[in-house]
Design a protein around this motif. Sequence first.
Motif, PDB file in Angstrom:
ATOM      1  N   GLY A  16       0.785  -1.162  -0.070  1.00 33.46           N
ATOM      2  CA  GLY A  16      -0.160  -0.007  -0.040  1.00 33.46           C
ATOM      3  C   GLY A  16       0.957   1.298  -0.172  1.00 33.46           C
ATOM      4  N   SER A  17       0.214   2.340   0.309  1.00 35.42           N
ATOM      5  CA  SER A  17       0.952   3.806   0.118  1.00 35.42           C
ATOM      6  C   SER A  17       0.361   4.701   1.115  1.00 35.42           C
ATOM      7  CB  SER A  17       0.433   4.328  -1.289  1.00 35.42           C
ATOM      8  OG  SER A  17       1.087   3.590  -2.324  1.00 35.42           O
ATOM      9  N   LEU A  18       1.326   5.467   1.551  1.00 37.05           N
ATOM     10  CA  LEU A  18       0.993   6.281   2.523  1.00 37.05           C
ATOM     11  C   LEU A  18       1.629   7.621   2.339  1.00 37.05           C
ATOM     12  CD1 LEU A  18      -0.975   6.148   5.049  1.00 37.05           C
ATOM     13  CD2 LEU A  18       1.111   5.733   6.614  1.00 37.05           C
ATOM     14  N   ARG A  19       1.253   8.909   2.671  1.00 43.02           N
ATOM     15  CA  ARG A  19       1.819  10.108   2.550  1.00 43.02           C
ATOM     16  C   ARG A  19       1.911  10.946   4.031  1.00 43.02           C
ATOM     17  NH1 ARG A  19       0.570  15.541  -1.015  1.00 43.02           N
ATOM     18  NH2 ARG A  19      -0.925  15.988   0.724  1.00 43.02           N
ATOM     19  N   LEU A  20       3.267  11.280   4.352  1.00 46.24           N
ATOM     20  CA  LEU A  20       3.485  11.701   5.589  1.00 46.24           C
ATOM     21  C   LEU A  20       3.598  13.329   5.285  1.00 46.24           C
ATOM     22  CD1 LEU A  20       5.933   9.501   7.302  1.00 46.24           C
ATOM     23  CD2 LEU A  20       3.422   9.503   7.274  1.00 46.24           C
ATOM     24  N   SER A  21       3.228  14.323   6.241  1.00 49.07           N
ATOM     25  CA  SER A  21       3.275  15.651   5.940  1.00 49.07           C
ATOM     26  C   SER A  21       4.031  16.216   7.213  1.00 49.07           C
ATOM     27  CB  SER A  21       2.145  16.356   5.859  1.00 49.07           C
ATOM     28  OG  SER A  21       1.403  15.928   4.974  1.00 49.07           O
ATOM     29  N   CYS A  22       4.954  17.162   6.978  1.00 47.08           N
ATOM     30  CA  CYS A  22       5.636  18.057   8.097  1.00 47.08           C
ATOM     31  C   CYS A  22       5.567  19.427   7.904  1.00 47.08           C
ATOM     32  CB  CYS A  22       7.015  17.597   7.972  1.00 47.08           C
ATOM     33  SG  CYS A  22       8.194  18.515   9.079  1.00 47.08           S
ATOM     34  N   VAL A  23       4.955  20.103   8.796  1.00 49.58           N
ATOM     35  CA  VAL A  23       4.533  21.570   8.663  1.00 49.58           C
ATOM     36  C   VAL A  23       5.709  22.204   9.614  1.00 49.58           C
ATOM     37  CG1 VAL A  23       2.983  23.405   9.023  1.00 49.58           C
ATOM     38  CG2 VAL A  23       2.082  21.434   8.381  1.00 49.58           C
TER      39      VAL A  23
END
Length: 114
Positions: A16-23
């Motif tokens: 599967g896939s996943l997207r992480l974010s960093c603000v």
Amino acid sequence: QVQLVESGGGLVQPGGSLRLSCVASGSMFSISRMGWYRQAPGKQRELVGSFTRAGRIVYGDSVKGRFTVSRDVVKNTMFLQMNDLKPEDTDVYYCYAMDQTGSWGEGTQVTVSS
């Protein structure tokens, strides 16, 4: 001084896939580079993908070809697109910013399991 907040972690099936974010917030102008790292219990943090000072991206060998680092400069956000996830990718993922002292986010858990 820079504050970093990661999000997007969770449970995903192998392949599967996943997207992480960093603000990032604070003194963004003090940042020379940013990157993603990960760490499992009993292990040192390892490079996932990081921008260089020249704007290029360096990836760790274990994720090369599967993960992609990108950024939205206007929103001060860095992303980690994770594709073809494997159980070995299970880890806590951290956002890093090199400012005057070096700053880390709190981390977000990624679990790859069926």
